[in-house]
Write an enzyme that holds these catalytic residues in place. Structure first.
Site, PDB file in Angstrom:
ATOM      1  N   TYR A 145     -29.628 -58.752 -64.354  1.00  0.00           N
ATOM      2  CA  TYR A 145     -29.733 -59.674 -65.477  1.00  0.00           C
ATOM      3  C   TYR A 145     -29.246 -59.034 -66.782  1.00  0.00           C
ATOM      4  O   TYR A 145     -29.981 -58.957 -67.761  1.00  0.00           O
ATOM      5  CB  TYR A 145     -31.188 -60.156 -65.625  1.00  0.00           C
ATOM      6  CG  TYR A 145     -31.560 -61.138 -64.547  1.00  0.00           C
ATOM      7  CD1 TYR A 145     -31.294 -62.495 -64.717  1.00  0.00           C
ATOM      8  CD2 TYR A 145     -32.150 -60.727 -63.369  1.00  0.00           C
ATOM      9  CE1 TYR A 145     -31.603 -63.409 -63.715  1.00  0.00           C
ATOM     10  CE2 TYR A 145     -32.465 -61.636 -62.361  1.00  0.00           C
ATOM     11  CZ  TYR A 145     -32.186 -62.976 -62.546  1.00  0.00           C
ATOM     12  OH  TYR A 145     -32.480 -63.875 -61.566  1.00  0.00           O
ATOM     13  N   ASP A 203     -44.652 -66.439 -49.536  1.00  0.00           N
ATOM     14  CA  ASP A 203     -43.740 -65.379 -49.970  1.00  0.00           C
ATOM     15  C   ASP A 203     -44.590 -64.199 -50.447  1.00  0.00           C
ATOM     16  O   ASP A 203     -45.094 -64.193 -51.567  1.00  0.00           O
ATOM     17  CB  ASP A 203     -42.832 -65.914 -51.088  1.00  0.00           C
ATOM     18  CG  ASP A 203     -41.882 -64.849 -51.628  1.00  0.00           C
ATOM     19  OD1 ASP A 203     -42.039 -63.672 -51.267  1.00  0.00           O
ATOM     20  OD2 ASP A 203     -40.993 -65.216 -52.426  1.00  0.00           O
ATOM     21  N   LYS A 245     -39.689 -55.801 -50.408  1.00  0.00           N
ATOM     22  CA  LYS A 245     -40.115 -54.803 -51.390  1.00  0.00           C
ATOM     23  C   LYS A 245     -40.794 -53.562 -50.789  1.00  0.00           C
ATOM     24  O   LYS A 245     -40.101 -52.639 -50.423  1.00  0.00           O
ATOM     25  CB  LYS A 245     -40.956 -55.472 -52.470  1.00  0.00           C
ATOM     26  CG  LYS A 245     -40.074 -56.388 -53.332  1.00  0.00           C
ATOM     27  CD  LYS A 245     -40.669 -56.653 -54.706  1.00  0.00           C
ATOM     28  CE  LYS A 245     -39.635 -57.177 -55.661  1.00  0.00           C
ATOM     29  NZ  LYS A 245     -39.601 -58.623 -55.818  1.00  0.00           N
ATOM     30  N   TYR A 300     -41.410 -67.333 -58.432  1.00  0.00           N
ATOM     31  CA  TYR A 300     -40.143 -66.602 -58.303  1.00  0.00           C
ATOM     32  C   TYR A 300     -39.930 -66.254 -56.835  1.00  0.00           C
ATOM     33  O   TYR A 300     -40.828 -65.706 -56.188  1.00  0.00           O
ATOM     34  CB  TYR A 300     -40.144 -65.316 -59.148  1.00  0.00           C
ATOM     35  CG  TYR A 300     -38.862 -64.533 -58.942  1.00  0.00           C
ATOM     36  CD1 TYR A 300     -37.676 -64.955 -59.544  1.00  0.00           C
ATOM     37  CD2 TYR A 300     -38.814 -63.429 -58.096  1.00  0.00           C
ATOM     38  CE1 TYR A 300     -36.483 -64.280 -59.317  1.00  0.00           C
ATOM     39  CE2 TYR A 300     -37.630 -62.750 -57.865  1.00  0.00           C
ATOM     40  CZ  TYR A 300     -36.462 -63.180 -58.480  1.00  0.00           C
ATOM     41  OH  TYR A 300     -35.289 -62.517 -58.244  1.00  0.00           O
TER      42      TYR A 300
END
Ligand SMILES: *Cc1c(COP(=O)(O)O)cnc(C)c1O
Length: 428
Positions: free
Chosen positions: A20, A249, A278, A148
């Site tokens: 980003y 998630d 992750k 997210y």
């Protein structure tokens, strides 16, 4: 053939994108020399205590001898081999472990490369499931605001529409449905009004819904919010009632981060589909997994396609599976619950003074996650160097200054981290 700090920064400035980021960014970049334990050593000699665990992933700390060894061992045998038509021990071991430790009924494991891809796979599973059942009109996904789920197109379509910048990709992204972010905080008494919005959406749209996707208990990058297990329990019941699949998630929450091995355990529920990533490899290599129930898998495979339509080149990479196996073994044989409780206590105590600051809206902690929510978005160009000067690595996002350190952080290091946050925010 080694580059100086100046050369690295120069090449980076001219040619490299960061997450980003703008190529015209004037924000300072820091070149890393090496990392070990909870510390990141910079090329200029400074050492930083890592408050981010490299975005939730580095749970055992950097340069861990046993994790290093697991990769070395696997490297001597097979660094990579295609997964089409072939299988191997690291993948078999990992699948068995994941099925054992994850919420009940999740029996089938699909390995992929990154969290976003694990979400794509989950969405495709849900759509293929209803297609195979002869209900192809059930292909929409109901997601939560402030959620997210990643940066690829399918994942983006279920991220919060505002922070996920749906505007920008209008007409390109699949149009999904959204329910209000869960209103009941983690410790707050339950009230049935908190379930009304999602209940209405399910009542109204279930005939076109393939699945609900959510992050159990902790909404991560989209809001750093902790919500009531009762909300999750109710959503699970509603999904069953309206015949809609539930995708959990747990890419951020998996492997102990919030205080349970998987956050679904707070509500004692099991989803139809589960995404992991992750911390799966202890932060060493990129690997993710999507688990599903036998019912989901069998239905998909009995459908017209006769198979599940996905297959990444680097599926079940042996090095990544080997280090994942070791990371999970280290976690399970450690007193991790106690460790997470200690970190939670340290974060609560250490961040409490921040709530006295004028600029701070809220301070909240759950497990090994601490969040200081500011009233205004922080100025990254100013705040990052200030943290570095205090000897810590903290990377805020918008109004949220948050930390989720490696589990091996000591009480003393944790105090340094929280003191630094208080110091920097006091002057920001
Ligand atoms: C980080 C994250 C993802 C995306 O994972 P990547 O590996 O960055 O693609 C998806 N969902 C959640 C909850 C995450 O925290």
């Amino acid at each position: 053939m080694s580059l100086s700090q100046e050369q690295i920064l120069e090449i980076d400035k001219n040619h490299i994108w960061h997450p980003y980021s703008s190529i015209n960014s004037t924000q300072e970049l820091y070149a890393v020399e090496s990392c070990s334990g909870v510390s990141i050593r910079l090329k200029d000699g400074r050492e930083l205590i890592d408050g981010m665990a490299s975005w939730w992933s580095m749970i055992h700390g950097y340069n861990h001898p046993e994790l290093n060894q697991a990769i070395h061992r696997q490297l001597e045998s097979t660094a990579h081999v295609m997964f089409g038509g072939l299988t191997h021990e690291p993948a078999a071991q990992l699948a068995q472990t994941l099925v054992e430790i994850s919420p009940r009924d999740l029996e089938q494991v699909f390995f992929c490369d990154s969290g976003s891809v694990a979400v794509e796979v989950a969405l495709k599973m849900a759509v293929q499931y209803w297609h195979a059942k002869g209900l192809p009109q059930k292909h929409k996904i109901l997601s939560l605001r402030s959620g997210y789920h990643g940066d690829t197109f399918g994942a983006m379509s279920v991220c919060d529409p505002e922070t996920g910048m749906h505007q920008l990709f209008n007409g390109v992204l699949a149009e999904q449905l959204f329910s209000e972010a869960p209103g009941c905080k983690f410790d707050q008494p339950w009230d049935d009004r908190y379930i009304q919005d999602i209940q209405q959406q399910l009542e109204q749209h279930h005939q076109q819904l393939a699945a609900v996707i959510l992050e159990p208990i902790v909404q991560g990058a989209g809001g750093m919010r902790f919500y009531s297990p009762e909300y999750l329990r109710r959503v699970k019941q509603l999904c069953a009632h309206f015949d809609v699949l539930l995708i959990a998630d747990e890419i951020a929450t998996g492997f102990g981060r919030a205080g349970k091995l998987f956050a679904c355990e707070f509500a004692d529920i099991s989803p139809d589909i589960l995404c992991l990533g992750k911390a799966l490899t202890g932060g060493y290599l990129t690997l993710a997994a999507t688990l599903c129930t036998n019912a989901v898998a069998e239905t998909i495979c009995a459908g017209e396609a006769g198979c599940f339509m996905h297959g990444p080149t680097f599926m079940a990479n042996p090095l990544a599976c080997a280090v994942a196996n070791k990371s999970i073994e280290l976690l399970l044989k450690s007193p991790w619950q106690e460790k997470i409780r200690d970190i939670e206590k340290g974060l609560r105590g250490g961040l409490a003074p921040c709530s006295e600051l004028q600029s701070v809206a809220d301070v909240r902690c759950l497990g090994a996650i601490g969040v200081v929510e500011m009233k205004e978005p922080v100025d990254m160009a100013r705040i990052t160097p200030a943290f570095v000067q205090q000897g810590v690595w903290v990377r805020p996002f918008g109004t949220r200054v948050y930390v989720m350190p490696p589990y091996c952080i000591t009480t003393e290091q944790l105090t340094t981290l929280t003191d630094a946050i208080f110091q920097v925010l006091s002057h920001h």
